[in-house]
Design a protein around this motif. Structure first.
Motif, short mmCIF file in Angstrom:
data_model
loop_
_atom_site.label_atom_id
_atom_site.label_comp_id
_atom_site.label_asym_id
_atom_site.label_seq_id
_atom_site.Cartn_x
_atom_site.Cartn_y
_atom_site.Cartn_z
N ILE A 229 0.84 -1.20 0.00
CA ILE A 229 0.00 0.00 0.00
C ILE A 229 0.87 1.25 0.00
N LYS A 230 1.81 1.32 0.93
CA LYS A 230 2.71 2.49 0.97
C LYS A 230 4.04 2.08 1.59
N GLY A 231 5.06 2.90 1.37
CA GLY A 231 6.38 2.62 1.92
C GLY A 231 7.11 1.55 1.12
N ASN A 232 8.10 0.95 1.77
CA ASN A 232 8.93 -0.06 1.12
C ASN A 232 8.98 -1.33 1.96
N LEU A 233 9.23 -2.44 1.30
CA LEU A 233 9.34 -3.72 1.97
C LEU A 233 10.31 -4.59 1.20
N GLN A 234 11.25 -5.19 1.92
CA GLN A 234 12.18 -6.12 1.28
C GLN A 234 11.64 -7.54 1.45
N VAL A 235 11.42 -8.20 0.33
CA VAL A 235 10.88 -9.56 0.34
C VAL A 235 11.91 -10.50 -0.28
N LYS A 236 12.10 -11.62 0.35
CA LYS A 236 13.03 -12.64 -0.16
C LYS A 236 12.25 -13.92 -0.41
N VAL A 237 12.31 -14.41 -1.66
CA VAL A 237 11.62 -15.63 -2.04
C VAL A 237 12.63 -16.54 -2.73
N ASN A 238 12.86 -17.70 -2.14
CA ASN A 238 13.81 -18.66 -2.72
C ASN A 238 15.15 -18.00 -3.06
N ASN A 239 15.66 -17.22 -2.11
CA ASN A 239 16.97 -16.55 -2.22
C ASN A 239 16.99 -15.39 -3.21
N LYS A 240 15.86 -15.04 -3.80
CA LYS A 240 15.79 -13.85 -4.65
C LYS A 240 15.19 -12.71 -3.83
N ILE A 241 15.81 -11.54 -3.89
CA ILE A 241 15.37 -10.40 -3.08
C ILE A 241 14.65 -9.39 -3.97
N PHE A 242 13.51 -8.92 -3.48
CA PHE A 242 12.71 -7.92 -4.19
C PHE A 242 12.47 -6.72 -3.28
N GLN A 243 12.67 -5.54 -3.83
CA GLN A 243 12.40 -4.30 -3.09
C GLN A 243 11.03 -3.79 -3.54
N MET A 244 10.05 -3.97 -2.69
CA MET A 244 8.67 -3.62 -3.06
C MET A 244 8.34 -2.20 -2.64
N LYS A 245 7.53 -1.56 -3.49
CA LYS A 245 7.03 -0.23 -3.17
C LYS A 245 5.53 -0.21 -3.50
N SER A 246 4.93 0.95 -3.37
CA SER A 246 3.48 1.07 -3.52
C SER A 246 2.97 0.43 -4.82
N SER A 247 1.91 -0.37 -4.70
CA SER A 247 1.21 -1.04 -5.80
C SER A 247 1.94 -2.27 -6.34
N ASP A 248 3.11 -2.60 -5.79
CA ASP A 248 3.78 -3.82 -6.19
C ASP A 248 3.11 -5.02 -5.53
N PHE A 249 3.21 -6.17 -6.19
CA PHE A 249 2.73 -7.40 -5.57
C PHE A 249 3.65 -8.56 -5.93
N VAL A 250 3.77 -9.49 -5.00
CA VAL A 250 4.59 -10.70 -5.17
C VAL A 250 3.79 -11.88 -4.64
N LEU A 251 3.66 -12.92 -5.45
CA LEU A 251 2.98 -14.13 -4.99
C LEU A 251 4.02 -15.18 -4.64
N VAL A 252 3.85 -15.78 -3.47
CA VAL A 252 4.74 -16.83 -2.98
C VAL A 252 3.99 -18.15 -3.11
N ASN A 253 4.51 -19.05 -3.91
CA ASN A 253 3.84 -20.33 -4.12
C ASN A 253 3.96 -21.23 -2.90
N SER A 254 3.16 -22.26 -2.88
CA SER A 254 3.12 -23.19 -1.75
C SER A 254 4.50 -23.77 -1.46
N ASN A 255 4.85 -23.75 -0.16
CA ASN A 255 6.10 -24.36 0.34
C ASN A 255 7.36 -23.64 -0.12
#
Length: 846
Positions: A40-66
Motif C-alpha cells: 500500500i505504501k512505503g517499502n518492503l524487502q521480500v526474499k523468495v527462494n533466495n531472490k530479493i525484491f524491493q517492493m514499493k506502492s502497488s507492487d505485488f509478489v505471490l509466494v507459491n506453496s512451500n
C-alpha cells in the motif's frame, strides 16, 4: 519489528484470509498456503527462494506453496498479506499442482493493472461494516481467485516441460516431493533411499550434487521454515511446534533454530508477540478496532483511492467520462490479420459457389495469401499409375492456382497429409476424411519436384518464390495410449535430445525444403502447424530439437483455439475445457515468443495459421454479433505485439462444413460467409478493420485510433463481453439458438466519449458505421424471421440486403484542434468512425 500490527478476518477462512500489516518483519519460513503480498505504501524487502525484491506502492509478489520466503521492514510502511488455502484452491480449480507466476517486479504482465483493481475492490468490501458485506466479500474473493487463475496460473503440462528442459531430474523431483509431504515424520536417508530403490551412498552423493546441500540440511530447512510460520501465527507450545514439524525433541529444534537465526525460538516468539494475528474475528469486529493503526491507514488509503477514481476514469467502459487521445508520436504497423485467408480443403476451391465467395471476400476485404491443403489429395487426380510408371496430371491443381492468382491471392499451401475434419464440439467429430494415400520419401520427392517445375513454367519463378509452403506435422491423437504419453514424458524429463516422433517430421521437412530450395530458393518454407491448445506443452521440446537440425524453418506456424486440456500424471488427457481467460490469445503468443527466444529463434517469423474462439463448426456463436467483437478485441489487443507476420482467421466459408445435418440457413459454421453467401458479423468486422490507416495513433482497452495520409483519421470501438461462468459448465453448442446472448458476464451498454486532440482545424466529414444485433447480424435477423428451415432463394437475397451495418454521415466543424466522438455501444457492438478533413476546408494553425 516493534510496532508492527496485523488484523485477520475469518470470512471465508477456508479459502482466503487477509492480514493488514505495518512495519512488520518475519524470518524465513514456508507454509502450504499460497501467499500474496500487496504494498500500500512505503517499502518492503521480500526474499523468495533466495531472490530479493524491493517492493514499493502497488507492487505485488505471490509466494507459491512451500516456497521459502521472508520479509523485512526498515521503515514505516503498510502492506496486505493474502493467504490462500492450497487444498481448497486446488479443489476449486480442479488442478492438482498449482504454480503461479505473479510478480509485478519481474513481469510486466498485461493483467497486472486488472489484478491491482480486483485486490483493491476486495479490500474495500473487506473494510465495510454491514451485514451484506459477507456476501460481497465472497463475490470479490472469487473474482480475485478467477483473475489469478486466468492470468497467472501456469499450465500443468508447461510446468512439467519447463522443469524437464532446464535439466532437472525426475528422480530428484520425486524425492523432494516426498520430503515436502513427509517432513513431519521421522524421515531418514535410509528410508528415502529404500522407497526410491537407491543405495544410501548413491542417494547421499546425488542429493548433494543436485541441491548443494546434504539430505539432513535440506530436511531441517524444510522443518524449520514451517516451524517459524507456526511460531508467529499460532499459540501452540514451542515443544508441540517442534514435534509437529518433525524435530525429534525441543533440544534439536532449539539447536537448529539458533544455528540459523542466532537466537532461541522463545526469544523470537517474544519479539513477535506484539504482531500475533488476531483470529476468529468476523467482519463486524472491524468496527471495534478503529484504533488499530494499520486498519486506519488502510481505510484512509482506500477512501483516497476511491476519491481519485471518482475524479477521473482512465477507460470508458460504462461511464461518460471522456477519454483523451492526443495526436503526437505515431507508429506504423502491419495489418497482420488480413494477410491470410483460410479456405480449407483444396477440392472445395473447384466449387463454383466457393469461388464466387472468395471473389467477394477478395474484392471487399483484400487478403494477400490463400491457405489450403489437400493439393496432393487422391481426389485431385494428380497421379496416373496405369502404365506401370507414375505420370502426373496437374489439371485440377492448375485450375485452383489459376483462380487464386487471377484474384490476386498468393498460394499458402499446406503440404502435409492433413485430413478434412468437421468438429461439432470438443471431443465430438462429425467428419474425418483422409484425403491422401501414403507415399514413400522417393515418391514424395518426385511429386514435389514435378509440381514445382510445372508451377515455374506456368507462373514464372518470380511468382512462385513469393509463395508459402507449410509442412504440417500430424499431432498425437487425444486418445493415444498411456504408454506412448509416458515415453514422451520420460524423454522430456531425462532431457533426451532425440525423439522418433519429431525425427520423422524433421526428415520429411528437410527432404521437402532441400528439394524446394533447389528450384525456388526464395519461397518461404516452414511448419509445423502446432496446435497450442492440444500440444503447446511440446513447443519448447520441438524447438530445442529443431535447432539442432541442419535444415532450418523459415517460419513457425501455430494454431490458437482457447482450449485447455487437463491430463493425469502420465499426460494422458482427462478432459478438454474452454479457457476462461479473456486474454488467452495474447498470453499464448507471449509464451510462444518466450519459447522462441529460449531456443535461439528470437527473430524467426511467427505465423498463426489458424485461430478462432472454438474448433466447432456447429456453434451459433459463430453467427452472432459476439463473434465480431471477439475478433476485433483480439486483433487490437495483439497489435504491434509478438512480431506476428500473419494471423489467419479460421475460416472463410461455411461451405467447408456443409454436411447432412446443415440444411438450415445457419448451422453454426465458423465461416465469414454462410454457405449461401450471406455476410456474417465476423465478415463485417474484417470490412470495418480494413478501413484503418497504416499509422497507429493510440489504442485502449476498447478502441483503436489510426491515421492515413493527410488529415484522415479512423476510430474503431467495441464493447466486448466475456462469457459468464455458466457457459463453461455446459457442453459446447448446447446453448439453444434463442439463448445465445444469455451466456455473458453482463449485457450493459458502453457509453462512448472519446476526444481526439491535436487535429487540424476545419470542416470534417464524419462517417459512422454500426455493427450490432440490430444491424449486420444474420443470427438476429433469422431469429426475427422465425428460424424457419425452408428458406427460399428470394429470402436468401433478402437477408443479403438487410444484414449490413448501419451507416450515417455528418459534418463537424473543428476550431480548437479537438473533436469528441460520443455514442452508446450495445453489448458486442463494433463501431467505426472515419474523419476526413474536406479539401479546401483546412484552416491555418495558429
Amino acid at each position: 519489528m516493534v510496532g508492527s500490527q496485523t488484523f485477520q478476518s475469518s470470512i471465508d477462512s477456508k479459502l482466503v484470509t487477509i492480514s493488514v500489516m505495518n512495519h512488520k518483519s518475519n524470518l524465513e519460513h514456508a507454509h502450504r498456503e499460497i501467499e500474496l503480498i500487496y504494498m500500500i505504501k512505503g517499502n518492503l524487502q521480500v526474499k523468495v527462494n533466495n531472490k530479493i525484491f524491493q517492493m514499493k506502492s502497488s507492487d505485488f509478489v505471490l509466494v507459491n506453496s512451500n516456497e521459502f520466503h521472508s520479509f523485512h521492514s526498515n521503515e514505516d510502511n503498510l502492506f496486505i498479506v493474502f493467504h490462500i488455502n492450497y487444498f481448497e484452491l486446488s479443489s476449486l480449480l480442479a488442478q492438482k499442482n498449482l504454480l503461479f507466476t505473479c510478480n509485478s517486479l519481474e513481469h510486466d504482465h498485461s493483467a497486472n493493472h486488472e489484478l491491482r483493481t480486483v485486490i483493491e475492490n476486495l479490500l474495500t468490501v473487506y473494510m465495510k461494516v454491514n451485514h451484506f458485506s459477507q456476501v460481497e466479500f465472497l463475490e470479490k474473493t472469487y473474482k480475485f481467485i478467477s483473475t489469478l487463475r486466468m492470468n497467472f496460473l501456469q499450465n500443468q503440462n508447461q510446468m512439467l516441460l519447463n522443469t524437464s528442459i532446464k535439466g532437472q531430474n525426475d528422480r530428484l523431483t520425486e524425492i523432494i516431493d516426498y520430503i515436502q509431504s513427509n517432513y513431519r515424520e521421522p524421515l531418514s536417508l535410509e528410508e528415502v533411499a529404500s522407497i526410491h530403490y537407491l543405495s544410501i551412498p548413491y542417494l547421499s552423493k546425488f542429493f548433494k550434487k543436485q541441491t548443494g546441500k546434504t539430505f539432513s540440511q535440506y530436511l531441517n530447512e524444510i522443518r524449520l521454515a514451517h516451524a517459524v510460520n507456526e511460531l508467529v501465527n499460532s499459540d501452540k507450545p514451542i515443544t508441540r511446534i517442534a514435534l509437529d514439524n518433525g524435530f525429534p525433541n525441543l533440544a534439536s529444534f532449539n539447536r537448529v533454530f539458533n544455528e540459523s537465526y542466532q537466537l532461541k525460538p522463545v526469544e523470537y516468539r517474544k519479539q513477535m508477540s506484539g504482531t500475533t494475528v488476531k483470529k476468529e474475528n468476523s467482519i463486524n469486529d472491524i468496527s471495534s478496532l478503529e484504533t488499530n493503526e494499520a486498519l486506519t491507514e488502510l481505510r484512509d488509503y482506500l477512501k483516497s483511492t476511491e476519491d481519485k477514481r471518482g475524479q477521473s476514469t482512465p477507460e470508458f467502459r460504462h461511464d461518460t467520462e471522456t477519454e483523451v487521445v492526443k495526436i503526437g508520436k505515431t507508429d506504423a504497423f502491419i495489418k497482420y490479420w488480413n494477410r491470410l485467408l483460410n479456405i480449407g480443403y483444396a477440392k472445395d476451391l473447384l466449387n463454383s459457389d466457393m469461388q464466387e465467395q472468395i471473389t467477394l471476400l477478395q474484392s471487399e476485404i483484400g487478403f494477400t495469401y490463400a491457405r489450403f491443403w489437400g493439393l496432393f489429395g487422391d481426389d485431385m487426380l494428380l497421379e496416373d499409375r496405369s502404365g506401370g510408371n507414375v505420370t502426373y496430371n496437374f489439371s485440377n491443381a492448375n485450375k485452383l492456382l489459376d483462380f487464386l492468382i487471377k484474384n490476386k491471392l498468393k498460394p499458402f499451401i499446406e503440404m502435409g497429409p492433413k485430413p478434412k475434419i468437421i468438429q461439432k464440439a470438443i471431443g465430438e467429430t462429425l467428419v474425418i476424411q483422409t484425403i491422401s494415400s501414403e507415399r514413400t520419401l522417393s515418391e514424395w520427392h518426385n511429386l514435389v519436384t514435378a509440381f514445382l517445375l510445372q508451377c515455374i513454367e506456368r507462373y514464372g519463378i518470380e511468382e512462385v518464390e513469393t509463395w508459402y509452403f507449410e509442412l504440417w506435422r500430424p499431432m498425437d491423437e487425444l486418445n493415444s495410449k498411456a504408454e506412448e504419453e509416458k515415453d514422451f514424458l520420460a524423454k522430456m524429463q531425462n532431457n533426451q535430445n532425440r525423439d522418433p516422433e519429431f525425427d520423422g517430421y524433421f526428415k520429411i521437412f528437410s527432404e521437402f525444403k532441400k528439394t524446394a530450395q533447389n528450384l525456388v530458393p526464395g519461397a518461404k518454407i516452414g511448419g509445423c502447424g502446432l496446435s497450442m491448445d492440444l500440444e503447446g506443452d511440446k513447443l519448447d521440446f520441438l524447438l530445442d530439437q529443431w535447432k539442432q537440425q541442419e535444415i532450418q524453418p523459415d517460419f513457425l506456424s501455430i494454431y490458437l483455439y482457447p482450449i485447455e486440456i487437463d491430463r493425469d500424471k502420465y499426460r494422458v488427457p482427462i478432459k478438454n475445457l474452454h479457457s476462461t481467460n479473456p486474454h488467452y490469445v495474447l498470453n499464448k503468443l507471449n509464451d510462444v515468443r518466450k519459447s522462441l527466444k529460449r531456443a535461439g529463434y528470437e527473430n524467426l517469423e511467427l505465423n498463426v495459421t489458424e485461430w478462432n474462439i472454438s474448433i466447432s463448426n456447429r456453434n451459433y456463436l459463430n453467427d452472432s454479433s459476439f463473434k465480431a467483437s471477439y475478433m476485433v478485441k483480439n486483433i487490437v489487443e495483439n497489435l504491434n505485439q509478438n512480431q506476428l507476420k500473419m494471423m489467419g482467421y479460421w475460416l472463410s466459408s461455411d461451405i467447408f462444413s456443409d454436411f447432412r445435418d446443415s440444411k438450415n440457413i445457419l448451422h453454426g459454421g465458423a465461416g465469414l460467409l454462410t454457405k449461401n453467401g450471406i455476410k456474417k458479423p465476423s465478415y463485417h468486422a474484417f470490412v470495418l478493420l480494413k478501413q484503418l490507416g497504416e499509422i497507429l495513433v493510440a489504442k485502449g482497452d476498447n478502441y483503436i485510433v489510426t491515421k492515413k495520409s493527410g488529415d484522415r483519421y479512423q476510430v474503431v470501438c467495441f464493447n466486448y463481453k466475456h462469457f459468464n461462468y455458466s457457459y463453461y459448465l455446459h457442453p459446447e453448442g448446447s446453448t439453444g439458438i434463442h439463448e445465445q446472448y444469455e451466456i455473458f458476464e453482463n449485457n450493459e451498454p458502453m457509453n462512448l466519449s472519446l476526444e481526439i486532440l491535436g487535429i487540424a482545424n476545419g470542416k470534417y466529414r464524419v462517417k459512422e458505421l454500426k455493427l450490432n444485433r440490430d444491424h449486420g447480424s444474420i443470427l438476429d435477423e433469422w431469429l426475427k424471421f422465425g428460424v424457419v428451415d425452408d428458406i427460399k432463394p428470394d429470402e436468401v437475397d433478402y437477408f443479403k440486403q438487410i444484414c449490413v451495418p448501419h451507416m450515417k454521415v455528418d459534418h463537424s466543424l473543428v476550431d480548437n484542434h479537438s473533436i469528441i466522438l460520443k455514442g452508446e455501444l450495445q453489448p458486442h457492438e463494433v463501431r467505426l468512425f472515419e474523419l476526413n478533413l474536406l479539401f479546401g476546408e483546412r484552416e491555418k494553425r495558429g
